[in-house]
Design an enzyme around this catalytic site. Structure first.
Site, short mmCIF file in Angstrom:
data_model
loop_
_atom_site.label_atom_id
_atom_site.label_comp_id
_atom_site.label_asym_id
_atom_site.label_seq_id
_atom_site.Cartn_x
_atom_site.Cartn_y
_atom_site.Cartn_z
CG ASP A 6 -1.80 1.20 1.36
OD1 ASP A 6 -2.34 1.63 0.32
OD2 ASP A 6 -1.96 1.75 2.46
CB SER A 7 0.16 4.82 -0.37
OG SER A 7 -0.93 4.84 0.54
CB CYS A 69 -3.57 0.62 -2.20
SG CYS A 69 -3.66 2.37 -2.58
CD GLU A 149 0.47 6.58 6.24
OE1 GLU A 149 1.63 6.51 6.68
OE2 GLU A 149 -0.12 5.61 5.73
CB CYS A 181 -9.43 4.87 1.13
SG CYS A 181 -7.74 5.20 1.68
CG HIS A 183 -4.71 4.95 4.70
ND1 HIS A 183 -4.24 4.51 3.49
CD2 HIS A 183 -3.62 5.35 5.40
CE1 HIS A 183 -2.92 4.65 3.45
NE2 HIS A 183 -2.52 5.15 4.60
N1 DGL Z 1 -4.87 3.18 1.17
C1 DGL Z 1 -5.05 3.69 -0.10
C2 DGL Z 1 -6.38 3.37 -0.73
O1 DGL Z 1 -6.93 2.33 -0.42
C3 DGL Z 1 -4.41 4.98 -0.53
C4 DGL Z 1 -4.46 6.17 0.35
C5 DGL Z 1 -3.52 7.21 -0.18
O2 DGL Z 1 -2.33 6.92 -0.24
O3 DGL Z 1 -4.00 8.28 -0.57
O4 DGL Z 1 -6.89 4.08 -1.57
#
Ligand code: DGL
Length: 261
Positions: A6-7, A69, A149, A181, A183
């Site tokens: 993931d990011s 992600c 984060e 997302c 996150h």
């Molecule tokens: N966790 C990611 C997603 O599912 C990306 C969040 C990000 O880096 O902007 O979209």
């Protein structure tokens, strides 16, 4: 070995579901923390990162990759599949529009997503395929992944921002809110009380884990290892596990290493 990336920290919500479903599997998690967030970046940049990380994990011996992600899946999963040998399976994460539509009584759902996912053709196509007559509101949530984060998203200002996003959706009659997302799974304690029984959150982590179980097959030589890799601040990735309540992962994980990709 299964590679999950993931990011940043968001994909840990998917990793936790996979680790729970496959307690013996060898896992590696890569956080692209040097480039988080992806959601405000152009598709070309995201695709470049996904190809670099995908090749790295495949070369490291992963025979199954999980793009944990939504943003990266939306921008680049097809390109990644085209670039990897067929012996490497690739599983992505897409907003749970289908389960939300199927369970919505009000026939009105909302998708919370990054800006990149919100504007994507892929999400538009997903909605076109599964929504039927159900109304789908797309709510871009800039900056939300960055709050996760910090590991301390629970501030008065961010609570107010979440409320300002959710309240109009509820007022409009939405009864399912899709976490589009990875996150955002970690914002559940902040979002759920706002729904107050009027709507339910929809997360696909468990469904992704079931797909991984189907594809991974025999792994009797695996030893339940969990390696953590990050393109920046690896010690923060290690510390994030208990901070995010992922105690089972914390027990299974080795120390985190920096990778320069
Ligand atoms: N966790 C990611 C997603 O599912 C990306 C969040 C990000 O880096 O902007 O979209």
């Amino acid at each position: 070995m299964i590679g999950v990336f993931d990011s940043g920290l968001g994909g840990l919500s998917v990793l936790a579901a996979i680790a729970h479903a496959l307690p013996r599997a060898d896992l590696v998690y890569l956080a692209d923390s040097a480039h988080v967030p992806y959601g405000d970046k152009p598709d070309g940049f995201i695709t470049g990162r996904v190809l670099t990380i995908g090749h790295y994990l495949a070369d490291a011996g992963c025979r199954l990759l999980v793009v944990a992600c939504n943003t990266a899946t939306t921008a680049a999963i097809q390109t990644l599949r085209n670039h990897l040998p067929p012996s490497v399976s690739v599983v992505g994460v897409e907003p749970g529009v289908k389960p939300a539509v199927q369970s919505s009584v009000a026939r009105h759902i909302a998708v919370l997503a990054t800006e990149a996912t919100a504007r994507s053709q892929r999400l538009a196509h997903l909605i076109q395929t599964h929504a039927g007559t159900t109304r789908v509101d797309i709510a871009p949530c800039p900056g939300w992944a960055t709050h996760v984060e910090t590991l301390q998203p629970d501030t008065p200002a961010f609570r107010a921002e979440i409320t300002a996003k959710i309240a109009p959706l509820l007022a409009a009659g939405v009864d399912r809110v899709v976490l589009g997302c990875t996150h955002y799974a970690f914002l559940t304690p902040l979002i759920n009380p706002l729904l107050a029984g009027r709507a339910e959150l929809v997360d696909v982590a468990a469904a992704v884990a079931r797909q991984v179980v189907r594809l991974y097959g025999d792994h009797h030589e695996d030893q339940a290892r969990l390696n953590l890799l990050s393109t920046a601040y690896p010690e923060r990735l290690r510390a994030a596990l208990p901070a995010l309540g992922l105690h089972a992962l914390a027990e299974r994980a080795s120390s985190a290493k920096l990778v320069n990709l």
